[in-house]
Scaffold this active site. Sequence first.
Site, PDB file in Angstrom:
ATOM      1  N   HIS A  41      18.552  -9.894-125.948  1.00 51.31           N
ATOM      2  CA  HIS A  41      19.307  -8.676-126.284  1.00 51.31           C
ATOM      3  C   HIS A  41      18.886  -7.548-125.351  1.00 51.31           C
ATOM      4  CE1 HIS A  41      21.555  -5.761-128.351  1.00 51.31           C
ATOM      5  NE2 HIS A  41      20.910  -5.665-129.490  1.00 51.31           N
TER       6      HIS A  41
ATOM      7  N   HIS B 232      28.498 -11.988-119.029  1.00 54.74           N
ATOM      8  CA  HIS B 232      28.162 -11.327-120.290  1.00 54.74           C
ATOM      9  C   HIS B 232      28.738 -12.147-121.434  1.00 54.74           C
ATOM     10  CE1 HIS B 232      27.902  -8.194-123.405  1.00 54.74           C
ATOM     11  NE2 HIS B 232      27.036  -7.588-122.626  1.00 54.74           N
TER      12      HIS B 232
ATOM     13  N   ASP C  40      23.199  -4.715-117.214  1.00 49.06           N
ATOM     14  CA  ASP C  40      21.755  -4.952-117.151  1.00 49.06           C
ATOM     15  C   ASP C  40      21.281  -5.100-115.708  1.00 49.06           C
ATOM     16  OD1 ASP C  40      21.340  -5.066-120.012  1.00 49.06           O
ATOM     17  OD2 ASP C  40      22.399  -6.970-119.963  1.00 49.06           O
TER      18      ASP C  40
END
Length: 430
Positions: A266, A307, A365
């Site tokens: 996460h 993703h 990210d």
Amino acid sequence: MTERKAILTIDGEDTPIVLNVYPATLGQDVIDVSPVLGRGYFTFDQGFASTASTESKITYIDGDKGILMHRGYPIEELAEKSDYLETCFLILNGELPNAKEKVDFQNIIRTHTMLNRSVESFFSGFRYDAHPMAILCGAVGAMSSFYHDSLDINDPHHRMITAHRLIAKMPTLAAMCHKHFIGQPYMYPDNSLGYSENFLHMMFGNPCEEKEINPVVAKAVDKLFLLHADHEQNASTSTVRLAGSSGANPFSCVAAGIAALWGPAHGGANQAVLEMLKQIGDVKHIDNFVKRAKDKDDPFRLMGFGHRVYKNFDPRAVVMKKTCDAVLGELGLFDDPLLKIAKRLETIALEDEYFVEKKLYPNVDFYSGIIMKAIGIPTEMFTAIFATGRTVGWISHWNEMISNPYRIGRPRQLYTGPLKREYVPVDQRG
């Protein structure tokens, strides 16, 4: 609107189960499966991937089309025209503020950045090298003992005070976690600074000398916070709601969200990007690692690409790429070995047929990890910064749930253990 129904027949039973179908404003409609319980069944949905556990008006995601909206406003438009605190107001209150409301909200947050003096004593109980996320989780959970004057969850005013306190104090706590980890004195907030500038002041300043804050870096940090402000019913947000459904105080609920965020699947994804870049080590090794990533029998995976939700592209990554380029240009870091690897991987992912076909585009990210590395934030702090930005989403979802009729969360299970067994005394067991 015509009321829609779904009919479920089990093993040819004479009486089918009639299920209501509820319409969504956008996205998938939902089937109310609660009547199956009355017929002696549970539904099975591992990981809740097909289950709507709640109704919400805060955030909408369409992963196939690459859409993310907060209260109806596209993330790209908010990132370009708004700022983090204004987006906080929007997520928390449902509407963008007018000029006076915006100034008032900024002042409220600015005047709540200080922590109770006793919090410093609490920090001293952690080991000198404790992970920042371990400290942050404990500190936020303990805040209910310092700010117990407004913990009536049934009082809307108390709920809003707590929301303001959390949004205001989280950067202070996160910076203190960093200072504790590296053994430097804590820096008090400077309320003459904006939200992101203040965070950088507390992160990198020291009592001995004044440190100038680069406006390009401050703007990048504001974008980091904004792009992580909320992401619908993810693992940490669902954890906050589940904890809150028991009537727990909001500080403990957010602490539960921080614990869930800490997981590498996460909130730890951007840290995994940097660890991957270190593993590659040099630009000359990239082709070999890319070849390994394409091999389905090789356990190596390129982190920061693709993703789980966004099957096309991550809309936040589009914004973050521009910010990343601006930061690298401002700081003159294009020759940094790890950042050179990252930029080469970015080019491959955007041009290589394998990545394009599988839609493995760089995600938020990937870029956020590069930005934080570039501005000198250690990898141990990456998830703590994620938590700082996500705080408004957590507390807004908690407040939305508490403000409406709700039930305590109680997921069911498919039991596959042993049947009833007789207890055998220890001296008679074989």
